[in-house]
Design a protein around this motif. Structure first.
Motif, mmCIF file in Angstrom:
data_model
loop_
_atom_site.group_PDB
_atom_site.id
_atom_site.type_symbol
_atom_site.label_atom_id
_atom_site.label_comp_id
_atom_site.label_asym_id
_atom_site.label_seq_id
_atom_site.Cartn_x
_atom_site.Cartn_y
_atom_site.Cartn_z
ATOM 1 N N LYS A 2 6.444 8.773 12.933
ATOM 2 C CA LYS A 2 7.732 8.119 12.493
ATOM 3 C C LYS A 2 6.403 7.302 11.227
ATOM 4 C CE LYS A 2 10.980 6.094 13.636
ATOM 5 N NZ LYS A 2 11.827 5.229 14.994
ATOM 6 N N LYS A 3 7.169 6.968 10.319
ATOM 7 C CA LYS A 3 7.206 5.819 8.574
ATOM 8 C C LYS A 3 6.446 4.900 9.152
ATOM 9 C CE LYS A 3 6.331 7.435 5.094
ATOM 10 N NZ LYS A 3 4.495 7.467 4.297
ATOM 11 N N ASN A 4 6.585 4.401 9.048
ATOM 12 C CA ASN A 4 7.207 2.574 8.576
ATOM 13 C C ASN A 4 6.796 1.632 10.269
ATOM 14 O OD1 ASN A 4 7.263 2.841 6.270
ATOM 15 N ND2 ASN A 4 8.498 2.757 6.160
ATOM 16 N N GLU A 8 1.555 3.397 13.454
ATOM 17 C CA GLU A 8 1.470 4.058 11.532
ATOM 18 C C GLU A 8 1.308 3.050 10.667
ATOM 19 O OE1 GLU A 8 2.566 6.177 7.672
ATOM 20 O OE2 GLU A 8 3.309 4.300 8.908
ATOM 21 N N ARG A 9 1.049 2.021 10.566
ATOM 22 C CA ARG A 9 0.935 1.200 9.230
ATOM 23 C C ARG A 9 -0.319 1.233 9.482
ATOM 24 N NH1 ARG A 9 2.338 1.728 4.906
ATOM 25 N NH2 ARG A 9 2.960 3.870 5.324
ATOM 26 N N ASN A 12 -2.699 3.892 9.060
ATOM 27 C CA ASN A 12 -2.554 4.453 7.787
ATOM 28 C C ASN A 12 -3.625 3.368 7.195
ATOM 29 O OD1 ASN A 12 -1.391 5.662 5.434
ATOM 30 N ND2 ASN A 12 -0.725 3.667 4.837
ATOM 31 N N TYR A 120 3.578 -1.520 -1.791
ATOM 32 C CA TYR A 120 4.401 -1.787 0.005
ATOM 33 C C TYR A 120 5.390 -3.043 0.238
ATOM 34 C CZ TYR A 120 5.155 -0.145 4.697
ATOM 35 O OH TYR A 120 5.874 0.280 5.554
ATOM 36 N N ASN A 124 9.547 -3.111 1.135
ATOM 37 C CA ASN A 124 9.482 -2.973 2.836
ATOM 38 C C ASN A 124 9.776 -4.239 2.988
ATOM 39 O OD1 ASN A 124 8.962 0.438 2.965
ATOM 40 N ND2 ASN A 124 7.521 -0.163 2.004
ATOM 41 N N ASP A 132 1.047 -3.301 7.621
ATOM 42 C CA ASP A 132 0.571 -2.792 6.604
ATOM 43 C C ASP A 132 -0.496 -4.242 6.159
ATOM 44 O OD1 ASP A 132 0.399 -0.458 4.326
ATOM 45 O OD2 ASP A 132 0.399 -2.488 3.305
ATOM 46 N N ASN A 216 -3.850 12.326 12.882
ATOM 47 C CA ASN A 216 -2.924 12.391 13.551
ATOM 48 C C ASN A 216 -3.009 12.212 14.684
ATOM 49 O OD1 ASN A 216 -0.382 13.101 13.906
ATOM 50 N ND2 ASN A 216 0.037 13.535 12.338
ATOM 51 N N ASN A 228 5.486 18.032 9.907
ATOM 52 C CA ASN A 228 5.020 17.005 9.211
ATOM 53 C C ASN A 228 4.562 17.599 8.052
ATOM 54 O OD1 ASN A 228 4.363 14.863 8.032
ATOM 55 N ND2 ASN A 228 3.055 14.109 10.126
ATOM 56 N N MET A 230 3.881 15.368 6.074
ATOM 57 C CA MET A 230 2.808 14.416 5.086
ATOM 58 C C MET A 230 1.782 14.707 5.723
ATOM 59 S SD MET A 230 5.060 12.836 2.909
ATOM 60 C CE MET A 230 4.194 11.278 3.071
#
Lengths: 236, 326
Positions: A2-4, A8-9, A12, A120, A124, A132, A216, A228, A230
């Protein structure tokens, strides 16, 4: 993935969009202070603290800052945190303070921090923005510590100040490592940065060709059964 | 290199000269200076030249092999680069230093930028500067070895330039011109004998491998710079001082063999004059006001970087354009 979300941050920032090797941001401190691994880790952690705090603050204030004066507002926020951290460093870790010198106040205009604020944090929610900042900061720390360690190893035969390669001693007639001084001078920073970027590109592109996205952990290779969009393997 | 230049439509005039032949001629032209170096400094000099040339060729072959590229050691440019690196070493240097320099020159400076014809600075000089910065002590250690067959009585181990630098500009501190010409001086392996270098240069000029424009402008503007400095500093004109500067260091080797490198020098005639003057003035500034005694290599690689701009501003007018306006 999942994003955000916080994890994941983090991934990333550290791998997928590593600020040094992928986004190529913050080149001034990267090239200038990585003469040793300890400088790299000091600069990296200092930046991480400021980045996380300013991302959080800017995200909290994102609905109050008028669009037309957002840059000055970001600078004020970042500069406040830099001043706090600078005083703390001067008080508690004076050797790091003196070896980083002018590059501490210059964190104010570090493009990673302003870049994350603009790209960002200003769009957000606070918690993802905080993570992040931490992720980007740790990615930066990891990269410049690596650069610093390689430069220190080749240029002085040490890592974190510890002698790894025994030096030659002409007076005692002892054979040993002859440090390649250019690596702790300015040109060495470019050599090592280019070399490490090439290595991570090789790793990433190679993985993308095989259909595996290294950033990932859910990826099992083979894009056919994966939804996915992305994924860097699909885009590449 | 040859594969890059595909021109399609005929008819064509075929020239016998190929990249490989040009490079062979340069290598042959370097031999007189190399032989004098071996005569002066003995077996160690020969070992250094063999190691530097061998490792340059090996590095080129290994790079081509592992990058799955066509083998380019046949164009002899690696031989020339390696030979030049060896001739830029002091005779007492440990053998791994020229080997490291050759590998750096071939892989980092030449191949990573796309191979022969694509390098933005002279590989041999970039390697020399890399080594000078990294191992300053070893690269400027001109201690006299037992095998030195020259004027052993008179040599202290400093090069004429270093001696000039240590003693400042005083009359009589310089070396006799005769020693400078035949090579009875200290220096790197290839730079000591002006006569041997000029023989090599004559070979290149005869076969039209190089033109005399860049070297002569370079040497001339450097001489003018030194003369102006002598007169401006108020100590008067000293022929020996001038000639030590001209013949005592790497100027001759640099001007005839390294500043004239096709890839890193301007192709326009006007540009070549500009380039020569830039080189002369910069060498003068580096030698007289800089921190180290020698300045030729830094001047040349610095001017290599200016070459694209020099060519931009000296581009000749296309035929039929730019005539008198009516």
């Amino acid at each position: 993935m999942k994003k955000n979300t916080p994890s994941e941050r983090l991934i990333n920032g550290i791998i997928k969009e590593n600020p040094t090797f992928v986004l190529m941001l913050g080149m001034c401190p990267t090239l200038a202070i990585t003469t040793s691994a300890i400088n790299g880790i000091g600069m990296g952690l200092t930046t991480t603290v400021i980045l996380a705090a300013s991302n959080l603050m800017i995200s909290l204030l994102r609905n109050f800052i008028p669009d037309s004066v957002r840059m000055p507002a970001y600078i004020v926020v970042v500069a406040s945190f830099v001043t706090i951290v600078q005083m703390l460093l001067q008080g508690f870790i004076p050797f790091l303070y003196s070896s980083l010198g002018i590059y501490i106040p210059l964190i104010v205009v570090n493009c990673i921090i302003l870049g994350r604020a603009e790209a960002y944090a200003s769009k957000n929610k606070p918690i993802p923005s905080l993570f992040d900042g931490i992720g980007m900061g740790l990615g930066f720390t990891l990269s410049i510590t690596c650069i610093g360690a390689v430069r220190e190893l080749i240029g002085a035969g040490t890592i974190f100040g510890k002698q790894i390669l025994p030096l030659a001693d002409a007076a005692a007639g002892k054979m040993g490592y002859e440090p390649v001084t250019i690596f702790i001078l300015a040109p060495g920073a470019f050599f090592v940065l280019a070399f490490l970027s090439a290595i991570q590109n090789k790793f990433k592109l190679g993985a993308a060709k095989r259909g595996i996205d290294p950033s990932n952990p859910d990826c099992k290779g083979g894009c056919a059964s994966c939804g996915n969009s992305m994924c860097s393997g699909k885009r590449g | 290199m040859e594969q890059m230049l595909n021109v399609s439509s005929n008819p064509h005039v075929r020239a016998r000269m190929t990249t490989a032949k040009i490079m062979q001629l340069v290598a042959i032209a370097l031999l007189p200076a190399a032989i004098v170096g071996i005569y002066n400094f003995g077996f160690k000099a020969l070992a250094i030249l063999v190691v530097s040339t061998g490792s340059a060729v090996l590095a080129e072959w290994l790079y081509d092999h592992f990058m799955h590229k066509p083998n380019t050691i046949g164009d002899f440019s690696a031989v020339v680069t390696g030979l030049l690196i060896g001739m830029n070493m002091p005779a007492g240097i440990p053998l791994w230093i020229p080997a490291l320099g050759s590998i750096f020159a071939i892989i980092v400076v030449k191949q990573l930028f796309g191979g022969l014809g694509q390098n933005f600075m002279n590989p041999a000089l970039a390697a020399r500067c890399f080594l000078m910065i990294s191992f300053a002590g070893k690269m400027t250690d001109f201690s006299v070895s037992d095998s030195f067959k020259g004027a052993v009585d008179g040599v202290t181990g400093a090069t004429p330039l270093a001696a000039l630098r240590d003693h400042g500009f005083v009359a009589g501190s310089s070396v006799p011109i005769k020693n400078l010409l035949i090579g009875n001086i200290q220096g790197t392996i290839g730079e000591t004998s002006v006569i041997a270098i000029l023989i090599g240069a004559a070979i290149l000029l005869c076969y039209k491998v190089i033109s005399a424009r860049i070297p002569l402008t370079y040497i001339g503007s450097f001489a003018v710079f030194v003369i102006i400095y002598m007169l401006a500093s108020g100590k008067g004109f000293d022929v020996n001082y001038l000639f030590t500067h001209l013949f005592g260091g790497g100027l001759m080797l640099g001007a005839w063999f390294m500043a004239t490198d096709y890839v890193t020098s301007p192709i326009t005639v006007k540009g070549q004059y500009v380039y020569g003057v830039c080189l002369g003035v910069l060498t003068g500034i580096f030698r007289i006001f800089g921190a180290s005694a020698e300045g030729v290599s830094y001047a040349i690689i610095f001017c290599n970087l200016l070459v694209p701009q020099i060519e931009r501003f000296t581009r000749p007018v296309a035929f039929g354009k730019g005539g008198a306006k009516k």
